[in-house]
Design a protein around this motif. Structure first.
Motif, PDB file in Angstrom:
ATOM      1  N   ASP A   7      49.307  34.480  47.160  1.00 59.49           N
ATOM      2  CA  ASP A   7      49.241  34.808  46.313  1.00 59.49           C
ATOM      3  C   ASP A   7      49.658  34.542  45.043  1.00 59.49           C
ATOM      4  OD1 ASP A   7      47.466  37.436  47.636  1.00 59.49           O
ATOM      5  OD2 ASP A   7      49.739  38.244  47.921  1.00 59.49           O
ATOM      6  N   ALA A  12      49.952  43.407  35.943  1.00 59.39           N
ATOM      7  CA  ALA A  12      49.808  44.712  35.874  1.00 59.39           C
ATOM      8  C   ALA A  12      50.057  45.281  35.273  1.00 59.39           C
ATOM      9  CB  ALA A  12      49.014  45.109  37.361  1.00 59.39           C
ATOM     10  N   GLU A  58      49.258  38.325  44.020  1.00 61.18           N
ATOM     11  CA  GLU A  58      48.172  39.181  43.755  1.00 61.18           C
ATOM     12  C   GLU A  58      47.862  40.294  45.004  1.00 61.18           C
ATOM     13  OE1 GLU A  58      43.737  38.586  43.501  1.00 61.18           O
ATOM     14  OE2 GLU A  58      44.942  37.123  43.207  1.00 61.18           O
ATOM     15  N   SER A  59      47.972  40.469  46.310  1.00 63.90           N
ATOM     16  CA  SER A  59      47.820  41.475  47.487  1.00 63.90           C
ATOM     17  C   SER A  59      48.857  42.851  46.799  1.00 63.90           C
ATOM     18  CB  SER A  59      47.494  40.274  48.719  1.00 63.90           C
ATOM     19  OG  SER A  59      48.735  40.130  48.800  1.00 63.90           O
ATOM     20  N   VAL A  61      49.970  43.249  44.317  1.00 65.62           N
ATOM     21  CA  VAL A  61      50.230  44.450  43.105  1.00 65.62           C
ATOM     22  C   VAL A  61      48.340  45.060  43.367  1.00 65.62           C
ATOM     23  CG1 VAL A  61      49.120  44.391  40.820  1.00 65.62           C
ATOM     24  CG2 VAL A  61      50.684  42.892  41.226  1.00 65.62           C
ATOM     25  N   GLU A  62      47.763  44.493  43.879  1.00 60.89           N
ATOM     26  CA  GLU A  62      46.499  45.555  44.058  1.00 60.89           C
ATOM     27  C   GLU A  62      46.544  47.035  44.801  1.00 60.89           C
ATOM     28  OE1 GLU A  62      43.348  45.237  42.940  1.00 60.89           O
ATOM     29  OE2 GLU A  62      44.326  43.843  41.693  1.00 60.89           O
ATOM     30  N   GLU A  63      47.783  46.482  46.132  1.00 63.63           N
ATOM     31  CA  GLU A  63      48.234  47.532  47.198  1.00 63.63           C
ATOM     32  C   GLU A  63      49.135  48.400  45.835  1.00 63.63           C
ATOM     33  OE1 GLU A  63      50.052  46.996  50.272  1.00 63.63           O
ATOM     34  OE2 GLU A  63      49.087  45.223  51.074  1.00 63.63           O
ATOM     35  N   LEU A  65      48.202  49.128  42.726  1.00 61.77           N
ATOM     36  CA  LEU A  65      47.202  50.202  42.172  1.00 61.77           C
ATOM     37  C   LEU A  65      46.773  50.542  42.446  1.00 61.77           C
ATOM     38  CD1 LEU A  65      46.030  46.618  39.656  1.00 61.77           C
ATOM     39  CD2 LEU A  65      48.118  48.464  39.367  1.00 61.77           C
ATOM     40  N   GLU A  66      46.244  50.633  43.746  1.00 62.90           N
ATOM     41  CA  GLU A  66      45.250  51.159  44.959  1.00 62.90           C
ATOM     42  C   GLU A  66      46.627  52.989  44.747  1.00 62.90           C
ATOM     43  OE1 GLU A  66      44.443  50.116  48.236  1.00 62.90           O
ATOM     44  OE2 GLU A  66      43.545  48.375  47.729  1.00 62.90           O
ATOM     45  N   VAL A  82      44.044  49.596  33.853  1.00 68.01           N
ATOM     46  CA  VAL A  82      44.836  48.907  34.105  1.00 68.01           C
ATOM     47  C   VAL A  82      44.617  47.585  32.762  1.00 68.01           C
ATOM     48  CG1 VAL A  82      45.353  47.077  35.739  1.00 68.01           C
ATOM     49  CG2 VAL A  82      44.822  49.465  36.544  1.00 68.01           C
ATOM     50  N   HIS A  84      45.297  43.753  32.732  1.00 70.98           N
ATOM     51  CA  HIS A  84      46.356  42.505  33.030  1.00 70.98           C
ATOM     52  C   HIS A  84      46.306  41.239  32.272  1.00 70.98           C
ATOM     53  CE1 HIS A  84      44.737  43.678  36.776  1.00 70.98           C
ATOM     54  NE2 HIS A  84      43.582  43.897  36.525  1.00 70.98           N
TER      55      HIS A  84
END
Length: 97
Positions: A7, A12, A58-59, A61-63, A65-66, A82, A84
């Motif tokens: 990653d 964000a 990245e993974s 941060v995506e979690e 954000l969810e 959001v 970036h």
């Protein structure tokens, strides 16, 4: 996520609207970020929104954000914006006043 499972570090900048103040949104966001090894900060804004910055893989941060789209049980999230940005090397996670 990049090829090979590595990653890249991303950033964000998030604005969350709805019933997100007075419902433990900041505290639970901090806990969720720390559990995912995401750095940054979260704070309430005068207009009733919550603002946060997340930096990390990245993974992860995506979690987080969810999670922002749902928040804690008592929250009602109406929108999440959001932006970036380039990572700044933040370490740790704090609740700002």
């Amino acid at each position: 996520m990049t090829a090979g499972g590595d990653d890249a570090r991303v950033r964000a900048h998030v604005f969350v609207s709805g019933r997100v103040q007075g419902v433990t949104y900041r505290a639970t966001t901090r806990r969720e970020a720390i559990e995912r090894a995401v750095d940054g900060w979260v704070r309430n804004l005068d207009d009733g929104r919550v603002e946060a910055v997340f930096e990390g893989p990245e993974s992860a941060v995506e979690e987080i954000l969810e999670y922002c789209h749902e928040g804690p049980t008592r929250a009602r999230v109406d929108g999440v914006t959001v932006e970036h940005e380039s990572p700044e090397g933040i370490t740790g996670f704090e609740i700002r006043r």
